[in-house]
Design an enzyme around this catalytic site. Structure first.
Site, PDB file in Angstrom:
ATOM      1  N   ASP A  93       0.838  -1.211   0.000  1.00 41.25           N
ATOM      2  CA  ASP A  93       0.000   0.000   0.000  1.00 41.25           C
ATOM      3  C   ASP A  93       0.870   1.257   0.000  1.00 41.25           C
ATOM      4  O   ASP A  93       0.348   2.377  -0.076  1.00 41.25           O
ATOM      5  CB  ASP A  93      -1.006  -0.011   1.161  1.00 41.25           C
ATOM      6  CG  ASP A  93      -0.334   0.002   2.528  1.00 41.25           C
ATOM      7  OD1 ASP A  93       0.906  -0.055   2.598  1.00 41.25           O
ATOM      8  OD2 ASP A  93      -1.064   0.066   3.541  1.00 41.25           O
ATOM      9  N   GLU A 107       8.480  -4.206  11.008  1.00 44.12           N
ATOM     10  CA  GLU A 107       8.886  -2.891  10.491  1.00 44.12           C
ATOM     11  C   GLU A 107       9.336  -1.974  11.619  1.00 44.12           C
ATOM     12  O   GLU A 107       8.629  -1.782  12.616  1.00 44.12           O
ATOM     13  CB  GLU A 107       7.717  -2.256   9.724  1.00 44.12           C
ATOM     14  CG  GLU A 107       8.081  -0.876   9.157  1.00 44.12           C
ATOM     15  CD  GLU A 107       7.133  -0.365   8.083  1.00 44.12           C
ATOM     16  OE1 GLU A 107       6.243  -1.120   7.647  1.00 44.12           O
ATOM     17  OE2 GLU A 107       7.307   0.800   7.673  1.00 44.12           O
TER      18      GLU A 107
HETATM   19  O1  KIV Z   1       3.327  -1.355   1.727  1.00 43.70           O
HETATM   20  C1  KIV Z   1       4.529  -1.669   1.824  1.00 43.70           C
HETATM   21  O2  KIV Z   1       5.345  -1.341   0.963  1.00 43.70           O
HETATM   22  C2  KIV Z   1       4.933  -2.436   2.990  1.00 43.70           C
HETATM   23  C3  KIV Z   1       6.390  -2.692   3.182  1.00 43.70           C
HETATM   24  C4  KIV Z   1       7.038  -1.469   3.701  1.00 43.70           C
HETATM   25  C5  KIV Z   1       6.636  -3.875   4.031  1.00 43.70           C
HETATM   26  O3  KIV Z   1       4.111  -2.816   3.775  1.00 43.70           O
END
Ligand code: KIV
Length: 291
Positions: free
Chosen positions: A54, A191
């Site tokens: 997202d 994260e």
């Molecule tokens: O949406 C995304 O790119 C993510 C990553 C940062 C793991 O969730």
């Protein structure tokens, strides 16, 4: 569009294949991608998983956070990435509010990403999201968890901040990850947590942890495509390593093109379609024989 050389010796990867890689000694590689060319690049490079994240909202659509994409936006981009027919596992990110309302809506939204071409879905949150995870798993769709900093909660947690720095918060992250693994998640993104917390989570769960800003004690790593290629330069978090400067290279290339057009160097005769001399003469199109 996977090339013959990049497919050599590689088989398509599934969620159970990724799950089975826990503890095999070779870190898993995940990168985000949002469309046909970026998925083709990622798959050509031989990554294990491609996440249609997202972060689409930020790095592709220019928003300040990830809250501005809908399930239809995500499905549109999952479908584009899937047209590259990657051998990597294609993971579709469930956006904010697509798994918060009811189990029925959650399962329909996860199914929309699978119908668009995803082999698994990812959602953010710990024990609070167990109901949603169980409902999706019950529909036979593999789920990747995501704990630590969960950007869909930025308003609730007060911004993009490292999580788990205090003992209670660290314990809560470990407990969340253990609950997600017990519920059946095949992998968990960690994260923005300190490396000691990431190590504890990695040692506590029987599924691969995929870190971003979580240090080296994870079973794999993920970076955002635009960050690693230097296409996104509005901010550079500490954990991003840039492997190219594509924004600068692309800007310089377009500037050279503009210069060539303005100075008459583009297009050249070689870049132009011509008719035979006699035809040119007959139609008097150019007045004289074309150069
Ligand atoms: O949406 C995304 O790119 C993510 C990553 C940062 C793991 O969730």
């Amino acid at each position: 569009m996977t090339t013959a050389s990049s497919t050599a010796g590689r088989a398509p990867l599934s969620a159970p294949d990724i799950r089975a890689r826990k503890g095999d000694g070779t870190p898993l590689v995940m990168v985000t991608a949002y469309d046909f060319p970026s998925a083709a690049v990622a798959d050509g490079a031989g990554v294990d998983m491609i996440l249609v994240g997202d972060t689409l909202a930020m790095v592709v659509l220019g928003h300040e956070d990830t809250l501005h994409v809908t399930i239809d936006d995500m499905a549109h981009h999952v479908a584009a990435a899937a047209r590259a027919r990657p051998l990597a596992l294609l993971v579709g990110d469930l956006p904010w509010l697509s798994y918060h309302v009811s189990d029925e809506e959650t399962v329909r939204n996860a199914a929309q990403l699978v119908r668009a071409g995803a082999g698994a879905v990812k959602l953010e949150g710990g024990r609070k999201r167990l109901g949603a995870i169980e409902a999706i798993l019950d529909a036979e769709i593999p789920v990747m968890g995501h704990v630590g900093l969960t950007p869909q909660s930025i308003h609730a947690v007060g911004g993009f901040k490292v999580q788990g720095k205090q003992l209670d918060a660290a314990r809560a992250i470990v407990d969340d990850a253990v609950a997600l693994a017990e519920a059946g998640c095949f992998a968990i993104v960690l994260e923005c947590v300190p490396d000691a917390v990431a190590r504890l989570v990695t040692d506590s769960v029987p599924v691969p942890t995929i870190g971003i800003g979580a240090g080296r004690h994870c079973d794999g790593q993920v970076l955002v495509y635009h960050d690693l290629l230097g296409l996104e330069d509005r901010m550079k978090p500490k954990f991003v390593r840039r492997y190219a400067s594509l924004k600068a290279d692309a800007t310089a290339a377009v500037a050279r093109y503009a210069d060539d057009v303005r100075s008459g160097r583009f297009p050249s005769s070689d870049e132009t379609y011509h008719v035979a001399d006699d035809v040119a003469e007959a139609i008097g199109l150019y007045g004289t024989t074309p150069a």
